[in-house]
Design a protein around this motif. Structure first.
Motif, PDB file in Angstrom:
ATOM      1  N   PRO A  16     -10.232  -4.689  -0.642  1.00 62.25           N
ATOM      2  CA  PRO A  16      -8.776  -4.732  -0.427  1.00 62.25           C
ATOM      3  C   PRO A  16      -8.314  -3.449   0.262  1.00 62.25           C
ATOM      4  CG  PRO A  16      -9.358  -5.004  -2.762  1.00 62.25           C
ATOM      5  CD  PRO A  16     -10.611  -4.650  -2.038  1.00 62.25           C
ATOM      6  N   GLN A  17      -7.317  -3.611   1.139  1.00 62.34           N
ATOM      7  CA  GLN A  17      -6.881  -2.446   1.934  1.00 62.34           C
ATOM      8  C   GLN A  17      -6.365  -1.303   1.091  1.00 62.34           C
ATOM      9  OE1 GLN A  17      -4.057  -3.954   4.786  1.00 62.34           O
ATOM     10  NE2 GLN A  17      -5.623  -3.959   6.383  1.00 62.34           N
ATOM     11  N   TRP A  18      -5.765  -1.646  -0.026  1.00 63.20           N
ATOM     12  CA  TRP A  18      -5.150  -0.586  -0.835  1.00 63.20           C
ATOM     13  C   TRP A  18      -6.175   0.192  -1.639  1.00 63.20           C
ATOM     14  CZ3 TRP A  18      -6.651  -1.541  -5.724  1.00 63.20           C
ATOM     15  CH2 TRP A  18      -6.926  -2.866  -6.071  1.00 63.20           C
ATOM     16  N   PHE A  19      -7.428  -0.293  -1.647  1.00 60.00           N
ATOM     17  CA  PHE A  19      -8.359   0.253  -2.631  1.00 60.00           C
ATOM     18  C   PHE A  19      -8.652   1.735  -2.456  1.00 60.00           C
ATOM     19  CE2 PHE A  19     -12.397   1.172  -4.646  1.00 60.00           C
ATOM     20  CZ  PHE A  19     -12.171   0.653  -5.894  1.00 60.00           C
ATOM     21  N   VAL A  20      -8.984   2.118  -1.222  1.00 63.23           N
ATOM     22  CA  VAL A  20      -9.384   3.518  -1.029  1.00 63.23           C
ATOM     23  C   VAL A  20      -8.227   4.485  -1.284  1.00 63.23           C
ATOM     24  CG1 VAL A  20     -10.237   5.205   0.637  1.00 63.23           C
ATOM     25  CG2 VAL A  20     -11.349   2.980   0.433  1.00 63.23           C
ATOM     26  N   PRO A  21      -7.040   4.219  -0.707  1.00 70.06           N
ATOM     27  CA  PRO A  21      -5.935   5.138  -1.044  1.00 70.06           C
ATOM     28  C   PRO A  21      -5.663   5.198  -2.544  1.00 70.06           C
ATOM     29  CG  PRO A  21      -5.242   3.497   0.593  1.00 70.06           C
ATOM     30  CD  PRO A  21      -6.660   3.195   0.262  1.00 70.06           C
TER      31      PRO A  21
END
Lengths: 214, 317
Positions: A16-21
């Protein structure tokens, strides 16, 4: 049961795109709180870390080190159970955070607690088994941090790199023993980490057995 | 008193604990001030009622070094080892909040001419109450300076009239897991017990404390009655005492039972004898940044060293 697990697996092929931030925020927050809280306690006479902030923050960073080490050990089981293969990339991030918290733990000890009194530091190291064990874990973690880059993985070769990084099993055990030896009689917290470690080890032993049987 | 009605309280408006504690101190001080206005004798601490933040340290200093300052009331009453109310330093203040140390009975028995069971008030009444400022050194290498209020232990002993056979004094804490939740875990053997040699107990420094900073002992500090022996590590200062027994054999002590190789019967403060797992040469005074050297017998050598003359303090740790 296995249908829903498979559905979950299909849905979770991609990171998911939000995972790393989100991971960075969550992983940095304890460090920010620890440093800011200690600075405030020491400089502005607050009590974020209680009446003995130096000891408290020393323990605080030590516990966060163990939490991140356990988190890195959760990656493989999670991948295998849920099929989240994209998690593999984040193991290095978590491992480096574990190393960062270990450095903060050591700084709290050496800089704030012992205040770089070299005589006391060497005596501690020579006479206190729990310091020896903690320091051994720290030294063993240095090569893991140093070889965490893509270039180093290439240079070492996957297999040798893997074998080197199995040191994390030794480090995690040393870390929990260090914690057990540092407390007076209240072994609740170290026992909790030991239990977590036992579950993660059991998972690996079971996989290894299954593979040998196959 | 003017009471203003307020709107229903939103959760965001609930007073943070720190303010609430300050408010309690303010109310306590206001109460003292009120007592003063009505002509009741006013203790010295009430002159600080206007500031109301930090109660004034009361008492005669014993063994203090020139740079020893009383540790703030807030720290004395929130950084506590009292396993009956939890093993964390910040747990006793929370878990002892509802503890009511009244009525309280103290049993004095064993090898004495006058065994008896006293109500706390009767137990204390015959003795002069004193305020004394002592250094306090925890076995964990931190320390404080604490203004205690209490009575001389020797006074109690003389009243009990120990027989010639009595060689030691054994103290016992209340055993009541309902009121002391920490006793539901087996982290130590309950009830907590401690002991002194009779001559140690008779030493003029040994005190039974009923208060700090001129106030009743807060529950987390061992209300209503605790031992204070400032030349020994803090854990010898047994809290919430219900029994004082005179015996002929060296009594057990809770920490000695838990880890005999780490916590001996004497447990005198000694910078030259390390705890097996850490050094006792230095200590961190609560509120200070750098560690200070630990003093032999915590700075009370003049008053107590003769009791241990000829003893090997490495063996008798």
């Amino acid at each position: 049961m296995s249908d829903s697990l498979n559905a979950m697996r299909r849905r979770s092929v991609l990171e998911p795109q939000w995972f790393v931030p989100a991971l960075f925020v969550v992983a940095l927050l304890p460090a920010v709180i620890g440093v800011a809280g200690t600075a405030s306690d020491l400089l502005a006479d607050t009590r974020f870390f209680g009446s003995n902030p130096i000891k408290a923050v020393e323990h605080y960073f030590g516990q966060w080190t163990l939490r991140f080490i356990l988190a890195t050990l959760c990656i493989t089981p999670t991948r295998q159970l849920l099929g989240w293969n994209w998690l593999a990339k984040q193991r290095r991030t978590l491992g480096l955070f574990a190393f960062g918290y270990l450095m903060l733990h050591w700084l709290a000890y050496a800089l704030l607690d012992v205040q770089l009194d070299w005589h006391d530091l060497t005596i501690d190291l020579a006479k206190r088994p729990y310091i020896m064990i903690g320091m051994a874990a720290l030294l063993l973690m240095v090569p893991l941090a140093v070889t965490s880059t893509k270039g180093m993985i290439r240079r070492l070769g996957g297999q040798r790199w893997n074998r080197l990084h199995q040191l994390i099993y030794v480090i995690s055990v040393l870390g929990v023993i260090h914690f057990f030896m540092a407390v007076k009689k209240d072994i609740g917290q170290p026992a909790l980490f030991a239990a977590g470690l036992a579950v993660l080890f059991a998972f690996r032993v079971q996989r290894w057995r299954a593979r040998r049987a196959a | 008193m003017l009471v203003r009605r307020t709107d229903p309280i939103g959760s965001s408006e609930i007073t943070p604990e720190a303010h609430y504690l300050n408010r309690r101190e303010f109310l306590a001080a206001a109460g003292l001030l009120g007592a003063g206005l009505t002509g009741v004798a006013l203790p010295a601490s009430a002159s600080a009622a206007g500031r109301a933040q930090e109660p004034k340290a009361l008492g005669k200093p014993y063994g203090l070094q020139s740079d020893d300052k009383p540790t703030p009331y807030k720290d004395v009453t929130s950084y506590n080892n009292f396993y009956e109310f939890g093993t964390g330093k910040d747990e006793p203040i929370e878990n002892a909040r509802g503890f009511v140390p009244r009525p309280w009975t103290v049993q004095v028995d064993g090898l004495v001419a006058k065994p008896a069971s006293y109500q706390l008030e009767d137990f204390l009444k015959p003795s002069a109450v004193e305020d004394r400022i002592y250094r306090h050194r925890c076995v964990e290498a931190w320390s404080m300076v604490i203004p205690w209020r209490g009575i001389a232990l020797a006074d109690v002993i003389k009243r009990a009239q120990p027989t010639a056979a009595a060689k030691f004094v054994e103290f016992t804490t209340l055993m009541d897991p309902k009121r002391m939740p920490g006793q539901r875990s087996n982290v130590l053997q309950w009830p907590y017990v401690e002991g002194l040699r009779l001559d140690e107990a008779l030493n003029p420094l040994a005190m039974l404390a009923t208060g700090v900073y001129g106030r009743d002992l807060p529950n987390q500090n061992g209300a209503p009655l605790r031992l204070v022996v400032p030349w020994k590590y803090g854990f010898k200062g047994i809290k919430s005492i219900v029994r004082i027994r005179f015996v002929d054999k060296m009594p057990n002590s809770a920490w000695n039972l838990a880890a005999p190789q780490e916590y001996g019967f004497y447990s005198n403060v000694n910078p030259d004898v390390d705890h097996p797992r850490w050094s006792q040469a230095k200590e961190r005074r609560i509120g200070e940044f750098s560690r200070r050297p630990t003093l032999m017998f915590n700075g009370y050598a003049e008053q107590v060293a003769s009791m241990y003359a000829g003893m090997d303090l490495r063996k008798n740790y």
